[in-house]
Write an enzyme that holds these catalytic residues in place. Structure first.
Site, PDB file in Angstrom:
ATOM      1  N   ASN A 179     -48.391  12.260  28.778  1.00  0.00           N
ATOM      2  CA  ASN A 179     -48.303  13.881  28.270  1.00  0.00           C
ATOM      3  C   ASN A 179     -48.450  14.776  29.542  1.00  0.00           C
ATOM      4  O   ASN A 179     -49.412  14.981  29.903  1.00  0.00           O
ATOM      5  CB  ASN A 179     -49.330  14.078  27.245  1.00  0.00           C
ATOM      6  N   LYS A 221     -51.771  14.138  31.294  1.00  0.00           N
ATOM      7  CA  LYS A 221     -52.615  13.070  30.332  1.00  0.00           C
ATOM      8  C   LYS A 221     -51.879  11.947  30.172  1.00  0.00           C
ATOM      9  O   LYS A 221     -50.725  11.893  30.153  1.00  0.00           O
ATOM     10  CB  LYS A 221     -53.221  13.877  29.349  1.00  0.00           C
ATOM     11  N   ARG A 278     -44.175  12.778  25.853  1.00  0.00           N
ATOM     12  CA  ARG A 278     -44.111  14.399  25.129  1.00  0.00           C
ATOM     13  C   ARG A 278     -43.133  15.072  26.029  1.00  0.00           C
ATOM     14  O   ARG A 278     -43.465  15.368  27.272  1.00  0.00           O
ATOM     15  CB  ARG A 278     -45.554  14.788  25.116  1.00  0.00           C
ATOM     16  N   HIS A 319     -45.134  22.503  19.245  1.00  0.00           N
ATOM     17  CA  HIS A 319     -46.462  21.899  18.582  1.00  0.00           C
ATOM     18  C   HIS A 319     -46.038  21.084  17.460  1.00  0.00           C
ATOM     19  O   HIS A 319     -46.468  20.644  16.634  1.00  0.00           O
ATOM     20  CB  HIS A 319     -47.313  22.737  18.080  1.00  0.00           C
ATOM     21  N   LEU A 340     -54.253  25.843  15.823  1.00  0.00           N
ATOM     22  CA  LEU A 340     -55.246  26.769  16.500  1.00  0.00           C
ATOM     23  C   LEU A 340     -55.793  26.258  17.900  1.00  0.00           C
ATOM     24  O   LEU A 340     -56.996  25.637  17.684  1.00  0.00           O
ATOM     25  CB  LEU A 340     -55.980  27.563  15.729  1.00  0.00           C
ATOM     26  N   GLY A 341     -55.363  25.974  18.824  1.00  0.00           N
ATOM     27  CA  GLY A 341     -55.855  25.730  20.167  1.00  0.00           C
ATOM     28  C   GLY A 341     -55.646  26.629  21.140  1.00  0.00           C
ATOM     29  O   GLY A 341     -55.880  27.889  20.709  1.00  0.00           O
ATOM     30  N   GLY A 360     -52.886  27.231  22.630  1.00  0.00           N
ATOM     31  CA  GLY A 360     -51.557  28.021  22.008  1.00  0.00           C
ATOM     32  C   GLY A 360     -51.975  27.813  20.406  1.00  0.00           C
ATOM     33  O   GLY A 360     -52.619  26.829  20.168  1.00  0.00           O
ATOM     34  N   ARG A 414     -51.748  33.959  25.775  1.00  0.00           N
ATOM     35  CA  ARG A 414     -50.286  34.609  25.307  1.00  0.00           C
ATOM     36  C   ARG A 414     -50.674  35.683  24.542  1.00  0.00           C
ATOM     37  O   ARG A 414     -51.418  35.450  23.436  1.00  0.00           O
ATOM     38  CB  ARG A 414     -49.230  33.542  24.839  1.00  0.00           C
ATOM     39  N   ARG A 468     -64.597  30.016  22.427  1.00  0.00           N
ATOM     40  CA  ARG A 468     -66.349  29.968  22.177  1.00  0.00           C
ATOM     41  C   ARG A 468     -66.861  31.111  23.066  1.00  0.00           C
ATOM     42  O   ARG A 468     -68.006  31.742  22.737  1.00  0.00           O
ATOM     43  CB  ARG A 468     -66.708  28.481  22.808  1.00  0.00           C
ATOM     44  N   GLY A 528     -58.233  22.944  18.557  1.00  0.00           N
ATOM     45  CA  GLY A 528     -59.761  23.245  19.004  1.00  0.00           C
ATOM     46  C   GLY A 528     -60.494  24.089  18.296  1.00  0.00           C
ATOM     47  O   GLY A 528     -61.647  24.041  17.554  1.00  0.00           O
ATOM     48  N   GLU A 564     -60.149  23.037  14.277  1.00  0.00           N
ATOM     49  CA  GLU A 564     -61.081  21.964  13.805  1.00  0.00           C
ATOM     50  C   GLU A 564     -62.504  22.277  13.904  1.00  0.00           C
ATOM     51  O   GLU A 564     -63.355  21.548  13.299  1.00  0.00           O
ATOM     52  CB  GLU A 564     -60.775  20.754  14.858  1.00  0.00           C
ATOM     53  N   ASN A 565     -62.906  23.459  14.892  1.00  0.00           N
ATOM     54  CA  ASN A 565     -64.288  23.532  15.107  1.00  0.00           C
ATOM     55  C   ASN A 565     -65.040  24.960  14.440  1.00  0.00           C
ATOM     56  O   ASN A 565     -66.168  25.078  14.410  1.00  0.00           O
ATOM     57  CB  ASN A 565     -64.599  23.456  16.626  1.00  0.00           C
ATOM     58  N   GLU A 578     -51.712  13.737  18.550  1.00  0.00           N
ATOM     59  CA  GLU A 578     -50.512  14.040  19.189  1.00  0.00           C
ATOM     60  C   GLU A 578     -50.155  12.584  20.043  1.00  0.00           C
ATOM     61  O   GLU A 578     -48.991  12.238  19.873  1.00  0.00           O
ATOM     62  CB  GLU A 578     -50.285  15.048  20.272  1.00  0.00           C
TER      63      GLU A 578
HETATM   64  P1  ADP Z   1     -55.256  22.865  23.969  1.00  0.00           P
HETATM   65  O1  ADP Z   1     -54.037  23.689  23.141  1.00  0.00           O
HETATM   66  O2  ADP Z   1     -55.244  23.239  25.368  1.00  0.00           O
HETATM   67  O3  ADP Z   1     -54.970  21.177  23.511  1.00  0.00           O
HETATM   68  P2  ADP Z   1     -57.509  22.733  22.194  1.00  0.00           P
HETATM   69  O4  ADP Z   1     -56.916  22.443  20.837  1.00  0.00           O
HETATM   70  O5  ADP Z   1     -58.495  21.834  22.694  1.00  0.00           O
HETATM   71  O6  ADP Z   1     -56.606  23.356  23.464  1.00  0.00           O
HETATM   72  O7  ADP Z   1     -58.431  24.124  21.839  1.00  0.00           O
HETATM   73  C1  ADP Z   1     -59.090  24.774  22.901  1.00  0.00           C
HETATM   74  C2  ADP Z   1     -59.800  25.966  22.144  1.00  0.00           C
HETATM   75  O8  ADP Z   1     -60.483  25.355  20.888  1.00  0.00           O
HETATM   76  C3  ADP Z   1     -60.347  27.046  22.899  1.00  0.00           C
HETATM   77  O9  ADP Z   1     -60.158  28.074  22.780  1.00  0.00           O
HETATM   78  C4  ADP Z   1     -62.033  26.556  22.526  1.00  0.00           C
HETATM   79  O10 ADP Z   1     -62.753  27.493  22.834  1.00  0.00           O
HETATM   80  C5  ADP Z   1     -61.807  26.430  21.199  1.00  0.00           C
HETATM   81  N1  ADP Z   1     -62.939  25.823  20.542  1.00  0.00           N
HETATM   82  C6  ADP Z   1     -63.518  24.337  20.707  1.00  0.00           C
HETATM   83  N2  ADP Z   1     -64.398  24.194  20.022  1.00  0.00           N
HETATM   84  C7  ADP Z   1     -64.885  25.362  19.320  1.00  0.00           C
HETATM   85  C8  ADP Z   1     -65.825  25.909  18.599  1.00  0.00           C
HETATM   86  N3  ADP Z   1     -66.994  25.118  18.196  1.00  0.00           N
HETATM   87  N4  ADP Z   1     -65.693  27.074  18.145  1.00  0.00           N
HETATM   88  C9  ADP Z   1     -64.664  27.852  18.296  1.00  0.00           C
HETATM   89  N5  ADP Z   1     -63.676  27.532  19.257  1.00  0.00           N
HETATM   90  C10 ADP Z   1     -63.771  26.273  19.613  1.00  0.00           C
END
Ligand code: ADP
Length: 411
Positions: free
Chosen positions: A7, A14, A97, A185, A214-215, A217, A246, A290, A345, A348-349, A397
């Site tokens: 990837n 990665k 990828r 994605h 929602l990461g 990107g 972005r 965060r 990220g 999920e969180n 992925e």
């Molecule tokens: P990528 O797109 O690089 O793979 P990720 O899917 O890991 O990124 O997402 C990264 C984003 O997720 C960052 O903005 C990070 O702050 C956010 N994130 C991770 N944990 C949390 C959390 N507990 N609360 C809010 N945002 C979070």
């Protein structure tokens, strides 16, 4: 079957190794070996880190050439503390990828010289990623000889979008020039859609889903009959939602204005919109959600805090506004909804982001479980009496790439 997944990003590589037997497991297994190269921390240095159940390796290497760095990365598979295979020949297939597959590749495909030529040709559309992908493919040819290689395209899942969703209402000539919505994605949206269908014990082909990736990107996909029929990213990953760095969609006249009034060049605009906008640009704090949330909470504590927390709050408000508006758009493209899915990220969180995204759907009968308990497990987070279920799915992925390789080789 031992499957190596590659990837490649603009400034990282990665990689992981999966083993799949004669039957596909229903849950993604842990990889046997995981490795990462990071070029971002130190100039002219590539930082290598490798993890297996039995060991860890960290090393600093000269940053280039990329093939040499990849050679070192792969060497940790069969030598040293992280060794998991006896020799390179144990790798039976390599899945890559690949960011851009244009509009012709709908599925993952065995890499041939023709596929390589297409990836190369599409470098004009993905100037950072496609060349890195190609270098990875060629490095594998050098190191592992004629092992089968598979390309898994970020664009493939969206490649059959209806023309009305894919074609921009600019010049008709744009169609011939390949200027259209491709979407990205795709591997994540595809995995989350299938996983949601499995968890709902329904056939994916009979579901209407919105998946929110929602990461760093961010993109949404509207999925019907197991296919993406609309998505927020476009000709490039810059379109659509507000992201970490972005901007997402902005009025194109702003760019014309900046060029005319302030002498912006194409390169400067590229840097501004891709690297200096979004959460980072508005908050001035970070591209990391965060950190933005912390700035909102702690902003009043120091004299400059007011401004810091104001900007962070504004960044979050814009992010949420655009997320809700685009979910509304996907809903109308689908004309119905069987499940809403969050991943990435943030997805999920962050219970806060999920609640805020769902709040305007209350009139449709969407109700979240107030506890919204989510762990590392995929989970239903809507209340039992919600009209539409809402899920959190941990995207996989790399596992999806490994699975595609396994399926192609079985065939
Ligand atoms: P990528 O797109 O690089 O793979 P990720 O899917 O890991 O990124 O997402 C990264 C984003 O997720 C960052 O903005 C990070 O702050 C956010 N994130 C991770 N944990 C949390 C959390 N507990 N609360 C809010 N945002 C979070």
């Amino acid at each position: 079957m031992k499957i190596l997944v590659m990837n490649a990003g603009s400034s990282s590589q990665k990689s992981c190794l999966y083993e799949i037997g004669d039957l596909l497991p229903t849950q993604p297994p842990n990889p046997l070996w995981e490795a990462k190269i990071d070029w971002t921390h130190q100039p002219n240095v590539a930082e290598l880190s490798v993890t297996t159940e039995g060991g860890k390796v960290k090393a600093e290497l000269p940053a280039s050439p990329r093939a040499q760095v990849i050679n070192r990365l792969l060497g940790t598979l069969w030598t040293g503390a992280t060794q998991v295979i006896a020799n390179p020949q144990e790798v039976q297939v390599v899945g890559h990828r690949v960011v851009h597959g244009g509009k012709d590749y709908h599925t993952s495909i065995r890499i041939t010289s023709e596929v390589k030529a297409t990836i190369d040709r599409l470098s004009t559309l993905a100037p950072v990623h496609n060349p890195a992908n190609l270098e990875g493919i060629e490095a594998i040819e050098q190191i592992l000889g004629d092992v089968p290689q598979v390309a898994v395209f970020d664009t493939a899942f969206h490649a059959q979008m209806p023309d009305a969703a894919a074609i921009y209402p600019g010049s008709y000539d744009w169609i011939k020039k390949g200027i259209r919505r491709y979407g990205f994605h795709g591997t994540s949206h595809r995995y989350c859609a299938q996983r949601t269908a499995d968890l709902m014990a329904r056939d994916l082909s009979e579901l209407k889903l919105i998946t929110c990736h929602l990461g760093n990107g961010c993109s949404l996909a509207a999925i019907q009959n197991g296919r993406s029929i609309d998505t927020t990213m476009g000709f490039t990953p810059l379109d659509g939602l507000m992201m970490g760095t972005r901007s997402g969609s902005v009025d194109p006249s702003i760019l014309i204005y900046l060029m005319r009034q302030e002498g912006y060049t194409a390169d400067r605009l590229d840097q501004l919109l891709n690297k200096e906008s979004g959460l980072l640009g508005i908050s001035g704090v970070s591209n990391d959600m965060r950190a933005v949330m912390q700035a909102i909470e702690s902003g009043n504590d120091d004299p400059s805090g007011e401004q810091r927390s104001y900007r962070a709050r504004l960044a979050l408000d814009i992010y949420l506004h655009r997320l809700r508006r685009e979910i509304g758009g996907m809903l109308m493209s689908l004309g119905g909804l069987d499940a809403l899915v969050f991943t990435g990220g943030v997805g999920e969180n962050s219970a806060l982001v999920r609640s805020a995204a769902c709040e305007p759907l209350t009139w449709l009968g969407v109700k979240l479980d107030p506890a919204q308990t989510v762990s590392s497990e995929d989970a239903l987070i809507s209340a039992p009496d919600s009209a539409i279920p809402v899920w959190v799915i941990h995207t996989q992925e790399d596992w999806t790439i490994a699975r595609d390789c396994w399926e192609l080789l079985q065939a």
